[in-house]
Design a protein around this motif. Structure first.
Motif, short mmCIF file in Angstrom:
data_model
loop_
_atom_site.label_atom_id
_atom_site.label_comp_id
_atom_site.label_asym_id
_atom_site.label_seq_id
_atom_site.Cartn_x
_atom_site.Cartn_y
_atom_site.Cartn_z
N PHE A 19 -52.41 -29.71 30.87
CA PHE A 19 -51.47 -30.59 30.16
C PHE A 19 -50.99 -29.95 28.87
O PHE A 19 -49.79 -29.93 28.59
CB PHE A 19 -52.14 -31.93 29.88
N PHE A 20 -51.91 -29.40 28.08
CA PHE A 20 -51.53 -28.82 26.79
C PHE A 20 -50.90 -27.43 26.92
O PHE A 20 -50.44 -26.87 25.93
CB PHE A 20 -52.74 -28.76 25.85
N THR A 21 -50.86 -26.88 28.11
CA THR A 21 -50.14 -25.63 28.35
C THR A 21 -48.73 -25.88 28.85
O THR A 21 -47.77 -25.30 28.35
CB THR A 21 -50.90 -24.75 29.36
N PHE A 22 -48.60 -26.76 29.85
CA PHE A 22 -47.30 -26.94 30.50
C PHE A 22 -46.39 -27.95 29.80
O PHE A 22 -45.18 -27.81 29.88
CB PHE A 22 -47.49 -27.32 31.97
N THR A 23 -46.94 -28.93 29.12
CA THR A 23 -46.10 -29.91 28.43
C THR A 23 -45.23 -29.28 27.35
O THR A 23 -44.02 -29.52 27.32
CB THR A 23 -46.96 -31.05 27.85
N SER A 28 -40.10 -27.56 25.37
CA SER A 28 -39.37 -26.53 24.62
C SER A 28 -38.13 -26.11 25.40
O SER A 28 -37.10 -25.81 24.80
CB SER A 28 -40.27 -25.33 24.34
N GLY A 29 -38.22 -26.09 26.73
CA GLY A 29 -37.04 -25.80 27.54
C GLY A 29 -35.98 -26.87 27.39
O GLY A 29 -34.79 -26.58 27.28
N ILE A 30 -36.40 -28.13 27.37
CA ILE A 30 -35.45 -29.24 27.16
C ILE A 30 -34.84 -29.16 25.77
O ILE A 30 -33.62 -29.30 25.61
CB ILE A 30 -36.16 -30.59 27.38
N PHE A 31 -35.67 -28.92 24.77
CA PHE A 31 -35.19 -28.84 23.39
C PHE A 31 -34.21 -27.69 23.21
O PHE A 31 -33.18 -27.82 22.55
CB PHE A 31 -36.39 -28.68 22.45
N TYR A 32 -34.51 -26.55 23.83
CA TYR A 32 -33.62 -25.40 23.75
C TYR A 32 -32.31 -25.68 24.48
O TYR A 32 -31.23 -25.32 23.99
CB TYR A 32 -34.30 -24.17 24.33
N LEU A 57 -40.17 -23.14 21.15
CA LEU A 57 -41.51 -23.03 21.68
C LEU A 57 -42.55 -23.24 20.60
O LEU A 57 -43.54 -23.96 20.78
CB LEU A 57 -41.68 -21.65 22.32
N PHE A 58 -42.35 -22.64 19.45
CA PHE A 58 -43.28 -22.81 18.32
C PHE A 58 -43.32 -24.25 17.87
O PHE A 58 -44.39 -24.81 17.61
CB PHE A 58 -42.85 -21.91 17.15
N LEU A 59 -42.16 -24.89 17.79
CA LEU A 59 -42.11 -26.29 17.37
C LEU A 59 -42.85 -27.20 18.34
O LEU A 59 -43.63 -28.07 17.93
CB LEU A 59 -40.64 -26.73 17.24
N CYS A 60 -42.64 -26.99 19.63
CA CYS A 60 -43.29 -27.87 20.62
C CYS A 60 -44.79 -27.62 20.72
O CYS A 60 -45.55 -28.57 20.86
CB CYS A 60 -42.62 -27.68 21.98
N PHE A 61 -45.22 -26.36 20.64
CA PHE A 61 -46.66 -26.12 20.66
C PHE A 61 -47.33 -26.62 19.37
O PHE A 61 -48.45 -27.12 19.41
CB PHE A 61 -46.96 -24.63 20.86
#
Length: 65
Positions: A19-23, A28-32, A57-61
């Motif tokens: 969950f914490f890897t793929f979410t 991040s793909g949606i946000f980008y 990616l940094f923001l979402c992680f």
């Protein structure tokens, strides 16, 4: 390998890691994608800025932790 073999080994810890890897990768793909259509650094008068994928990616992680 059957699906029952996979679900038998899917405990809370592994589910948590998945969950914490793929979410963040998905979001991040949606946000980008939402900001990628903008032509430049900022769209005039809207305040919407184009974001590089590494920043998304940094923001979402970061938001997940």
């Amino acid at each position: 390998m059957k699906l029952t073999d996979l679900t038998k080994n899917l405990n809370f810890f592994r589910y948590h890691l998945l969950f914490f890897t793929f979410t963040p990768l998905i979001f991040s793909g949606i946000f980008y994608a939402v900001t990628a259509g903008n032509p430049g650094p900022a769209v005039e008068g809207t305040g919407v800025r184009r974001v590089e994928y590494i920043d998304a990616l940094f923001l979402c992680f970061s938001a997940m932790t």
